[in-house]
Design an enzyme around this catalytic site. Structure first.
Site, PDB file in Angstrom:
ATOM      1  N   GLY A   1      -1.937   5.794   8.939  1.00 30.87           N
ATOM      2  CA  GLY A   1      -0.745   5.059   9.323  1.00 30.87           C
ATOM      3  C   GLY A   1      -0.240   4.232   8.158  1.00 30.87           C
TER       4      GLY A   1
ATOM      5  N   GLY B   1      -6.325   9.852   7.420  1.00 31.58           N
ATOM      6  CA  GLY B   1      -6.352   8.628   6.624  1.00 31.58           C
ATOM      7  C   GLY B   1      -7.715   8.401   6.001  1.00 31.58           C
TER       8      GLY B   1
ATOM      9  CB  SER C   1      -1.435  -2.412  15.467  1.00 29.72           C
ATOM     10  OG  SER C   1      -1.246  -3.731  14.969  1.00 29.72           O
TER      11      SER C   1
ATOM     12  CE1 TYR D   1       1.526  -0.931  11.448  1.00 26.04           C
ATOM     13  CE2 TYR D   1       1.615  -3.077  12.525  1.00 26.04           C
ATOM     14  CZ  TYR D   1       0.883  -2.021  12.014  1.00 26.04           C
ATOM     15  OH  TYR D   1      -0.492  -2.045  12.072  1.00 26.04           O
TER      16      TYR D   1
ATOM     17  CE  LYS E   1      -0.233   1.454  13.894  1.00 27.44           C
ATOM     18  NZ  LYS E   1      -1.205   2.528  13.648  1.00 27.44           N
TER      19      LYS E   1
ATOM     20  CG  ASP F   1       4.091  13.591   4.307  1.00 19.47           C
ATOM     21  OD1 ASP F   1       3.775  12.670   5.081  1.00 19.47           O
ATOM     22  OD2 ASP F   1       5.182  13.614   3.690  1.00 19.47           O
ATOM     23  CG  LEU F   2      -0.824  13.413   8.983  1.00 14.24           C
ATOM     24  CD1 LEU F   2      -1.895  12.567   9.659  1.00 14.24           C
ATOM     25  CD2 LEU F   2      -0.862  14.839   9.493  1.00 14.24           C
TER      26      LEU F   2
ATOM     27  CG  ASP G   1      -5.351  10.085   3.187  1.00 17.22           C
ATOM     28  OD1 ASP G   1      -4.154   9.889   2.885  1.00 17.22           O
ATOM     29  OD2 ASP G   1      -6.128   9.165   3.503  1.00 17.22           O
TER      30      ASP G   1
END
Length: 276
Positions: A71, A8, A114, A164, A168, A41-42, A32
């Site tokens: 993320g 990222g 997060s 999401y 996390k 592309d992860l 990235d």
């Protein structure tokens, strides 16, 4: 100086982390979708494998640190993609790079989680179990089916909020379980999580709107400090965890959220151990 991989790295917290590490004299291998040393592309198994191979080649097979920052946020419409990118992206990358970290004298890895994992009351335990079991296809299918249950008032801005928060949540659990395994801990590879709160990044603004319209006192979650975080606030702590001197902390989650988690869950930590 060390060699560090940062996912990222093209924007937000990843870009800030890469900048801090380079300023400290380290070599940074950025990963990235664009504007990086390694373009990958992860969100796909193929992309993760390619990223691991490229980082290993660029580092010569020895890494001093990995910052898994990449993320996506809850504004992404595809909950299945959220599960893949946020959970399988970092876990597969770290599994693939662990041997290179073990070859360093002080291998360190940091994952960006997060505070949503503990402050959003929409954790999907079934999805979390599928993620932790490593069943990506089933996890993606379930996340998409469960997305229909997101309340309409949330779905407009955050259609993937449950996926999401759950991704996390599962990621933090994975780190806690993984960090103490012999192939990590006894090899001297330390693994920790940073859980940001409201940090002004493109990811956050995708769900909240323009930066100039943000008001800490009107934010949906408590903001005890009265200010929002910046990518540099997170990059500072990533750097600390990646330092060789950070030798006695592993499996930990550090909240860097201006006090939000503490305000919402003042008695959430510590959790007492109970005997059967």
């Amino acid at each position: 100086m060390g060699i560090h991989a940062v996912t990222g790295s093209a924007s937000g917290m990843g870009a800030a982390t890469a900048a801090v590490l380079r300023e400290a004299g380290h070599t940074v291998i950025g990963v990235d979708l664009r504007d990086a040393d390694v373009i990958a592309d992860l969100g796909t198994a193929e992309g993760r494998a390619a990223a691991v191979a490229a980082v290993l080649e660029a580092s010569g097979g020895v890494l001093d640190g990995v910052a898994a920052v990449a993320g996506v946020g809850p504004s992404l419409k595809d909950a299945g993609a959220v599960a893949s990118i946020n959970y399988f992206g970092p876990t597969a990358l770290l599994d693939g790079l662990r041997p290179a970290l073990a070859r360093s004298a002080a291998g360190r890895a940091v994952v960006i989680g997060s505070n949503s994992a503990s402050t959003v009351p929409m954790i999907d335990q079934t999805l979390a179990d599928l993620l932790l079991a490593g069943d990506e296809d089933a996890a993606r299918t379930h996340a998409r089916a469960a997305q229909a249950g997101v309340p309409a008032e949330l779905a407009a801005a955050s259609p993937s909020i449950s996926a999401y928060a759950t991704s996390k949540f599962a990621l933090a659990r994975w780190v806690r379980r993984t960090a103490v395994r012999p192939e990590w801990a006894r090899e001297g590879v330390l693994l920790n999580v940073i859980a940001p709160g409201a940090v002004v990044t493109p990811l956050m603004l995708g769900a909240t709107g323009r930066a100039e319209d943000l008001d800490a006192d009107a934010f949906p979650t408590p903001m005890p400090l009265g200010v929002f975080g910046t990518p540099e606030d997170i990059a500072f702590w990533v750097h600390q965890f990646l330092r060789p001197e950070a030798r006695f902390t592993t499996g930990a989650t550090l909240y860097v959220d201006g006090g939000t988690d503490a305000a919402m869950r003042p008695d959430g930590q510590p959790t007492a151990l109970t005997l059967p």
